[in-house]
Scaffold this motif. Structure first.
Motif, PDB file in Angstrom:
ATOM      1  N   GLU A 218       0.895  -1.164  -0.010  1.00 50.41           N
ATOM      2  CA  GLU A 218       0.050   0.070   0.337  1.00 50.41           C
ATOM      3  C   GLU A 218       0.812   1.171   0.089  1.00 50.41           C
ATOM      4  O   GLU A 218       0.378   2.194  -0.029  1.00 50.41           O
ATOM      5  CB  GLU A 218      -0.827  -0.148   1.312  1.00 50.41           C
ATOM      6  N   ASP A 219       2.278   1.053  -0.007  1.00 53.29           N
ATOM      7  CA  ASP A 219       3.031   2.310   0.037  1.00 53.29           C
ATOM      8  C   ASP A 219       4.202   2.149  -1.092  1.00 53.29           C
ATOM      9  O   ASP A 219       5.419   2.465  -0.657  1.00 53.29           O
ATOM     10  CB  ASP A 219       3.696   2.374   1.391  1.00 53.29           C
ATOM     11  N   GLY A 220       3.719   1.934  -2.214  1.00 52.06           N
ATOM     12  CA  GLY A 220       4.529   1.936  -3.351  1.00 52.06           C
ATOM     13  C   GLY A 220       5.761   1.011  -3.531  1.00 52.06           C
ATOM     14  O   GLY A 220       6.457   0.986  -4.151  1.00 52.06           O
ATOM     15  N   GLY A 221       5.415  -0.123  -2.662  1.00 48.98           N
ATOM     16  CA  GLY A 221       6.253  -1.207  -2.715  1.00 48.98           C
ATOM     17  C   GLY A 221       7.478  -1.019  -1.446  1.00 48.98           C
ATOM     18  O   GLY A 221       8.500  -1.848  -1.560  1.00 48.98           O
ATOM     19  N   ASN A 222       7.241  -0.342  -0.746  1.00 51.04           N
ATOM     20  CA  ASN A 222       8.375  -0.212   0.355  1.00 51.04           C
ATOM     21  C   ASN A 222       8.173  -1.347   1.405  1.00 51.04           C
ATOM     22  O   ASN A 222       9.037  -2.058   1.888  1.00 51.04           O
ATOM     23  CB  ASN A 222       8.064   1.198   1.196  1.00 51.04           C
ATOM     24  N   THR A 223       6.849  -1.798   1.827  1.00 47.62           N
ATOM     25  CA  THR A 223       6.463  -2.819   2.531  1.00 47.62           C
ATOM     26  C   THR A 223       5.501  -3.616   1.841  1.00 47.62           C
ATOM     27  O   THR A 223       4.605  -2.804   1.095  1.00 47.62           O
ATOM     28  CB  THR A 223       5.973  -2.430   4.150  1.00 47.62           C
ATOM     29  N   PHE A 224       5.324  -4.898   2.193  1.00 50.91           N
ATOM     30  CA  PHE A 224       4.310  -5.814   1.533  1.00 50.91           C
ATOM     31  C   PHE A 224       3.455  -6.476   2.573  1.00 50.91           C
ATOM     32  O   PHE A 224       4.087  -7.030   3.603  1.00 50.91           O
ATOM     33  CB  PHE A 224       4.807  -6.774   0.457  1.00 50.91           C
ATOM     34  N   LEU A 225       2.177  -6.805   2.328  1.00 52.55           N
ATOM     35  CA  LEU A 225       1.390  -7.400   3.230  1.00 52.55           C
ATOM     36  C   LEU A 225       1.623  -8.907   3.233  1.00 52.55           C
ATOM     37  O   LEU A 225       2.059  -9.444   2.033  1.00 52.55           O
ATOM     38  CB  LEU A 225      -0.163  -7.381   2.940  1.00 52.55           C
ATOM     39  N   PRO A 226       1.188  -9.661   4.082  1.00 57.39           N
ATOM     40  CA  PRO A 226       1.674 -11.362   3.715  1.00 57.39           C
ATOM     41  C   PRO A 226       0.683 -11.830   2.711  1.00 57.39           C
ATOM     42  O   PRO A 226      -0.280 -11.517   2.173  1.00 57.39           O
ATOM     43  CB  PRO A 226       0.805 -11.807   5.210  1.00 57.39           C
ATOM     44  N   ALA A 227       1.466 -12.649   1.991  1.00 54.97           N
ATOM     45  CA  ALA A 227       0.951 -13.355   0.733  1.00 54.97           C
ATOM     46  C   ALA A 227      -0.273 -14.137   0.886  1.00 54.97           C
ATOM     47  O   ALA A 227      -0.454 -14.714   2.059  1.00 54.97           O
ATOM     48  CB  ALA A 227       1.900 -14.101   0.044  1.00 54.97           C
ATOM     49  N   VAL A 228      -1.138 -13.883  -0.051  1.00 54.65           N
ATOM     50  CA  VAL A 228      -2.388 -14.645   0.150  1.00 54.65           C
ATOM     51  C   VAL A 228      -2.563 -15.614  -1.000  1.00 54.65           C
ATOM     52  O   VAL A 228      -2.372 -15.242  -2.156  1.00 54.65           O
ATOM     53  CB  VAL A 228      -3.791 -13.689   0.171  1.00 54.65           C
ATOM     54  N   LYS A 229      -3.167 -16.853  -0.685  1.00 58.90           N
ATOM     55  CA  LYS A 229      -3.322 -17.951  -1.590  1.00 58.90           C
ATOM     56  C   LYS A 229      -4.416 -17.735  -2.617  1.00 58.90           C
ATOM     57  O   LYS A 229      -5.497 -17.319  -2.035  1.00 58.90           O
ATOM     58  CB  LYS A 229      -3.470 -19.375  -0.899  1.00 58.90           C
ATOM     59  N   MET A 230      -4.307 -17.889  -3.927  1.00 58.51           N
ATOM     60  CA  MET A 230      -5.450 -17.713  -4.771  1.00 58.51           C
ATOM     61  C   MET A 230      -6.230 -19.003  -4.872  1.00 58.51           C
ATOM     62  O   MET A 230      -5.657 -20.111  -4.978  1.00 58.51           O
ATOM     63  CB  MET A 230      -5.113 -17.382  -5.997  1.00 58.51           C
ATOM     64  N   GLY A 231      -7.613 -19.057  -4.611  1.00 56.28           N
ATOM     65  CA  GLY A 231      -8.409 -20.302  -4.992  1.00 56.28           C
ATOM     66  C   GLY A 231      -8.378 -21.072  -3.707  1.00 56.28           C
ATOM     67  O   GLY A 231      -7.751 -21.098  -2.578  1.00 56.28           O
ATOM     68  N   GLU A 232      -9.284 -22.195  -3.820  1.00 52.10           N
ATOM     69  CA  GLU A 232      -9.509 -23.089  -2.604  1.00 52.10           C
ATOM     70  C   GLU A 232      -8.479 -24.551  -2.854  1.00 52.10           C
ATOM     71  O   GLU A 232      -8.272 -25.030  -1.667  1.00 52.10           O
ATOM     72  CB  GLU A 232     -11.074 -23.546  -2.403  1.00 52.10           C
TER      73      GLU A 232
END
Length: 351
Positions: A218-232
């Motif tokens: 959310e800050d231009g690539g300075n920090t990243f949120l935890p990765a979220v898996k796509m699909g079930e």
């Protein structure tokens, strides 16, 4: 949604199959971006060389390909190859050689000349797999990501950013390290920038499963949120899928991804259920607030679908399609077919 897809062809060379060769120059792995004033900008490779071309009429015609540069042992083929992104300041191309170094090339808009070749990775020879992805926010900020072997010789996601149109680049940043040793070493990651938000999709490798994940900044690539898996579902696989899927984000910030599990393609949004698309691989996606277009390859053919309710349309022979959103009505699709670069303008008709 839209009811049907109208395909506009130009310089028809194989009208019976709806295909169009863009250049006499042979090439592989075309990549696209939208540049200044809606110009379509393209890069593709041939041997150790890579070429630049552009269209100012939304893909009806393209300029003669211009040699940008060459890298001894350029990584090219099977989703590997030069990447391109543009802003109001410049156009940037990134490419990786087989020594494992990531290079950047900058086109000055005032002179039209390519300049400022430089190595982006600050530890040499660490991008051996040859996968990189590049994005721009359109205002002069760029970010490139790649699979990186530094420190532990395990592939992880690293990146670097530029806030001056690609002239200088930041210190390399670790974006994601799998808790189970490595991310998938054989799949192309994807990156998008929308204002200060950055989206990255990649194939992970956790407990023997090679599933798609998305991490967001959310800050231009300075920090990243935890990765979220796509699909079930999950894909237990001790082999190389060679398929990284694709992402697209609307102006309102709605992210949609398309990706492969086994021999089937799925679409999904972060936090929502997966939707089965059908059989295929190497899919690409273009979205706006008015349409969603998905292109993929299956059995040597390129297919296009605009909605789950409509049957897919056959665009002709080829592989590795790439879709580009042009505006709320149009998209452009490019792909390779036996070293011929082909493309089509696509338009959705509203119900």
């Amino acid at each position: 949604m839209f009811k049907k897809i109208t395909v506009f062809l130009f310089i028809t060379l194989s009208a019976a199959h709806g295909q169009q060769a863009l250049f006499q120059t042979k090439g592989l792995q075309p990549a696209l971006c939208v540049g200044e004033d809606g110009t379509i900008e393209m890069v593709f490779g041939k041997g150790n060389a890579f070429y630049y071309s552009f269209s100012k009429d939304k893909g009806q015609t393209f300029s003669l390909p211009l040699l940008v540069d060459s890298l001894q042992g350029l990584h090219l083929g099977v989703s590997r190859g030069p990447q391109i992104a543009a802003s109001r300041l410049a156009t940037v191309i990134t490419a990786i050689d087989k020594r494992g170094d990531v290079y950047v090339f900058v086109r000055n808009r005032a002179t039209g000349k390519w300049q400022n070749k430089r190595m982006v990775n600050d530890v040499p020879e660490i991008a051996k797999e040859g996968f990189n992805a590049l994005a721009s926010d359109g205002e002069g900020n760029f970010m490139v990501i790649w699979l990186d072997l530094r420190d532990d010789k395990q592939n992880k996601l690293f990146g670097a950013s530029s806030n001056d149109g690609g002239l200088t680049w930041s210190k390399n940043k670790l974006i994601y390290h799998s808790p189970d040793a490595t991310v998938c070493e054989c799949c192309q990651p994807s990156i998008l920038m929308r204002d200060r938000r950055v989206y990255i999709m990649f194939r992970n490798w956790i407990n023997g499963s090679r599933d798609m994940y998305v991490t967001t900044s959310e800050d231009g690539g300075n920090t990243f949120l935890p990765a979220v898996k796509m699909g079930e579902g999950t894909w237990k696989l001790n082999a190389c899928p060679m398929d990284g899927g694709g992402m697209s984000v609307t102006k309102s910030g709605v992210l949609t991804s398309v990706w492969r599990r086994e021999n089937q393609l799925f679409t999904s949004k972060p936090g929502e259920s997966e939707q089965l698309l059908g059989q295929g691989r190497n899919a690409s996606i273009a979205t706006t607030n008015r349409y969603t277009m998905i292109a993929w390859q299956d059995q040597g053919q390129i297919w296009l679908r605009q909605s789950p309710q409509n049957p897919p349309v056959n665009l002709g022979t080829g592989r590795f399609p790439r879709l580009l959103t042009l505006n709320e009505q149009q998209a452009f699709c490019v792909w390779e077919d036996k070293e011929t670069i082909k493309g089509m303008i696509l338009m959705g008709d509203q119900k």
